[in-house]
Design a protein around this motif. Structure first.
Motif, mmCIF file in Angstrom:
data_model
loop_
_atom_site.group_PDB
_atom_site.id
_atom_site.type_symbol
_atom_site.label_atom_id
_atom_site.label_comp_id
_atom_site.label_asym_id
_atom_site.label_seq_id
_atom_site.Cartn_x
_atom_site.Cartn_y
_atom_site.Cartn_z
ATOM 1 N N LYS A 20 0.834 -1.198 0.000
ATOM 2 C CA LYS A 20 0.000 0.000 0.000
ATOM 3 C C LYS A 20 0.874 1.255 0.000
ATOM 4 C CE LYS A 20 -3.898 -2.060 2.529
ATOM 5 N NZ LYS A 20 -4.694 -1.997 3.774
ATOM 6 N N PRO A 21 0.391 2.343 -0.614
ATOM 7 C CA PRO A 21 1.187 3.588 -0.656
ATOM 8 C C PRO A 21 1.582 4.104 0.720
ATOM 9 C CG PRO A 21 -0.644 3.710 -2.197
ATOM 10 C CD PRO A 21 -0.855 2.461 -1.405
ATOM 11 N N ASP A 22 0.742 3.859 1.738
ATOM 12 C CA ASP A 22 1.068 4.354 3.079
ATOM 13 C C ASP A 22 1.921 3.359 3.878
ATOM 14 O OD1 ASP A 22 -0.765 2.380 3.533
ATOM 15 O OD2 ASP A 22 -2.220 3.642 4.582
ATOM 16 N N HIS A 23 2.314 2.235 3.246
ATOM 17 C CA HIS A 23 3.192 1.223 3.856
ATOM 18 C C HIS A 23 2.589 0.586 5.109
ATOM 19 C CE1 HIS A 23 6.544 2.199 1.185
ATOM 20 N NE2 HIS A 23 6.251 3.477 1.369
ATOM 21 N N THR A 24 1.260 0.515 5.168
ATOM 22 C CA THR A 24 0.616 -0.109 6.326
ATOM 23 C C THR A 24 0.365 -1.599 6.115
ATOM 24 O OG1 THR A 24 -1.569 0.516 5.473
ATOM 25 C CG2 THR A 24 -0.495 2.035 7.019
ATOM 26 N N GLY A 25 0.540 -2.085 4.898
ATOM 27 C CA GLY A 25 0.292 -3.490 4.632
ATOM 28 C C GLY A 25 0.313 -3.775 3.145
ATOM 29 N N VAL A 26 -0.217 -4.940 2.781
ATOM 30 C CA VAL A 26 -0.259 -5.380 1.391
ATOM 31 C C VAL A 26 -1.602 -5.009 0.783
ATOM 32 C CG1 VAL A 26 -0.260 -7.411 -0.116
ATOM 33 C CG2 VAL A 26 1.388 -7.251 1.752
ATOM 34 N N ASP A 27 -1.591 -4.524 -0.434
ATOM 35 C CA ASP A 27 -2.818 -4.136 -1.127
ATOM 36 C C ASP A 27 -3.517 -5.386 -1.660
ATOM 37 O OD1 ASP A 27 -4.823 -2.910 -2.486
ATOM 38 O OD2 ASP A 27 -3.562 -1.919 -3.981
ATOM 39 N N THR A 28 -4.718 -5.658 -1.139
ATOM 40 C CA THR A 28 -5.484 -6.836 -1.567
ATOM 41 C C THR A 28 -6.717 -6.458 -2.378
ATOM 42 O OG1 THR A 28 -6.683 -6.846 0.540
ATOM 43 C CG2 THR A 28 -4.696 -8.205 0.394
ATOM 44 N N ALA A 29 -6.879 -5.173 -2.688
ATOM 45 C CA ALA A 29 -8.044 -4.740 -3.466
ATOM 46 C C ALA A 29 -7.946 -5.265 -4.899
ATOM 47 C CB ALA A 29 -8.134 -3.216 -3.460
ATOM 48 N N HIS A 30 -9.025 -5.900 -5.355
ATOM 49 C CA HIS A 30 -9.114 -6.419 -6.722
ATOM 50 C C HIS A 30 -7.981 -7.405 -7.030
ATOM 51 C CE1 HIS A 30 -12.060 -3.251 -7.163
ATOM 52 N NE2 HIS A 30 -11.138 -2.330 -6.910
ATOM 53 N N VAL A 31 -7.570 -8.149 -6.032
ATOM 54 C CA VAL A 31 -6.501 -9.136 -6.182
ATOM 55 C C VAL A 31 -7.093 -10.532 -6.033
ATOM 56 C CG1 VAL A 31 -4.402 -10.062 -5.126
ATOM 57 C CG2 VAL A 31 -4.670 -7.606 -5.391
ATOM 58 N N LYS A 32 -6.660 -11.453 -6.872
ATOM 59 C CA LYS A 32 -7.154 -12.826 -6.789
ATOM 60 C C LYS A 32 -6.684 -13.473 -5.493
ATOM 61 C CE LYS A 32 -7.051 -17.350 -9.028
ATOM 62 N NZ LYS A 32 -6.450 -18.189 -10.108
ATOM 63 N N MET A 33 -7.621 -14.073 -4.778
ATOM 64 C CA MET A 33 -7.319 -14.770 -3.531
ATOM 65 C C MET A 33 -7.569 -16.263 -3.715
ATOM 66 S SD MET A 33 -6.576 -12.071 -1.685
ATOM 67 C CE MET A 33 -6.640 -12.475 0.067
ATOM 68 N N SER A 34 -6.884 -17.077 -2.951
ATOM 69 C CA SER A 34 -7.064 -18.526 -3.044
ATOM 70 C C SER A 34 -6.664 -19.178 -1.727
ATOM 71 C CB SER A 34 -6.239 -19.102 -4.201
ATOM 72 O OG SER A 34 -4.859 -18.866 -3.987
ATOM 73 N N MET A 35 -6.811 -20.490 -1.670
ATOM 74 C CA MET A 35 -6.416 -21.218 -0.473
ATOM 75 C C MET A 35 -4.893 -21.289 -0.393
ATOM 76 S SD MET A 35 -7.223 -25.168 0.727
ATOM 77 C CE MET A 35 -8.944 -25.068 0.260
ATOM 78 N N ASN A 36 -4.372 -21.110 0.798
ATOM 79 C CA ASN A 36 -2.937 -21.245 1.010
ATOM 80 C C ASN A 36 -2.461 -22.608 0.496
ATOM 81 O OD1 ASN A 36 -0.322 -20.653 2.212
ATOM 82 N ND2 ASN A 36 -0.888 -22.093 3.829
ATOM 83 N N PRO A 37 -1.424 -22.656 -0.360
ATOM 84 C CA PRO A 37 -0.998 -23.928 -0.953
ATOM 85 C C PRO A 37 -0.667 -25.018 0.060
ATOM 86 C CG PRO A 37 0.039 -22.099 -2.101
ATOM 87 C CD PRO A 37 -0.680 -21.520 -0.914
ATOM 88 N N PHE A 38 -0.044 -24.671 1.174
ATOM 89 C CA PHE A 38 0.267 -25.685 2.190
ATOM 90 C C PHE A 38 -1.012 -26.240 2.822
ATOM 91 C CE2 PHE A 38 4.240 -23.226 2.034
ATOM 92 C CZ PHE A 38 5.169 -24.252 1.904
ATOM 93 N N ASP A 39 -2.053 -25.404 2.903
ATOM 94 C CA ASP A 39 -3.334 -25.870 3.447
ATOM 95 C C ASP A 39 -4.048 -26.793 2.461
ATOM 96 O OD1 ASP A 39 -2.721 -24.317 5.617
ATOM 97 O OD2 ASP A 39 -4.007 -22.649 5.038
ATOM 98 N N GLU A 40 -3.877 -26.531 1.165
ATOM 99 C CA GLU A 40 -4.409 -27.457 0.156
ATOM 100 C C GLU A 40 -3.828 -28.855 0.364
ATOM 101 O OE1 GLU A 40 -5.576 -25.661 -4.040
ATOM 102 O OE2 GLU A 40 -3.505 -25.214 -3.538
#
Length: 249
Positions: A20-40
């Motif tokens: 994120k521009p303010d460096h508070t975290g990762v930008d997840t807006a309009h980003v593809k999400m899925s199951m964590n591979p290790f959890d699969e």
């Protein structure tokens, strides 16, 4: 035997992560999400144990926002029998997740709990170990092979010196490594059947768990760009640069 499998919704591994521009975290807006591979891999292992006749019920569990239902539906499509979502919009750190899972372990009384060894978003590699400590259960991390023999779980794990095999009394906690198995592809019929499987929604308050963050993230930044490589005319120049510039000799 009942198996509890924890799954996490993360940014898809094919997506380039942006800060994120303010460096508070990762930008997840309009980003593809899925199951964590290790959890699969964890879900796949539970399903294989059920197909071998060793498991009677698989309960998939996730903690997070309402959209985690999509991740749980994927687990149901893979072969889980029912799902539980502990819904919250609050930031969840590994200890909070471990406490929520501890409450669900008390509620469901599974004989085996399987988790991915780590999530690809924070790479914490803590939840499984914390859960085993909170529940006072034997644990085997980084499993590359799991077999059930005489009511015990035999887990092979990779260590620096080779392979180590542990024999665990049940109930126990196992975290999965990449070499354990290869998750199956979801078929349309299995996805359609998953929509009819039960999915229960709970809250941290219902479970009586305090999920307040214990750690504060000060800043999130992208890794520094690597400088371009240079060509050298001969070995003598290479050795000089390694010694005087890189200072690795």
């Amino acid at each position: 035997m009942k198996v509890l499998v924890a799954v996490k919704r993360v940014v898809d591994y094919n997506v380039k992560v942006r800060v994120k521009p303010d460096h508070t975290g990762v930008d997840t807006a309009h980003v593809k999400m899925s199951m964590n591979p290790f959890d699969e891999i964890a879900v796949e292992e539970a399903v294989r144990l059920k197909e071998a006749g060793l498991v009677t019920e698989i309960v998939a569990v996730s903690c997070g926002v309402a959209l985690c239902q999509e991740t749980l539906r994927s687990a149901l499509a893979m072969g889980a029998d029912r799902a539980i979502l502990v819904e919250t919009n609050q930031e969840l750190q590994p200890l909070a997740v471990a406490k929520l899972l501890q409450a669900l372990v008390k509620k469901e009384a599974p004989q085996l709990i399987i988790l991915g060894k780590q999530a690809i978003d924070d790479d914490a590699n803590q939840t499984g170990q914390m859960l085993a400590a909170l529940c006072d259960l034997p644990q085997a991390t980084f499993a590359s092979k799991v077999t059930m023999v005489d009511g015990r779980a035999h887990v092979t794990r990779e260590i620096d010196g080779g392979l180590e095999t542990l024999s665990l009394t049940l109930p126990a906690v196992i975290t999965t490594d990449l070499r354990l198995n290869e998750p199956r592809y979801l078929t349309l019929p299995s996805i359609m059947r998953a929509k009819k499987k039960p999915l229960e929604t709970l809250s941290p308050d219902t479970l009586g768990v305090d999920i307040a963050p214990r750690l504060k993230t000060l800043k999130v930044a992208e890794p520094a760009a690597r400088p371009a490589g240079v060509k050298v005319p001969d070995v003598k120049t290479l050795v000089d640069k390694l010694k005087n510039e890189a200072k690795v000799l």
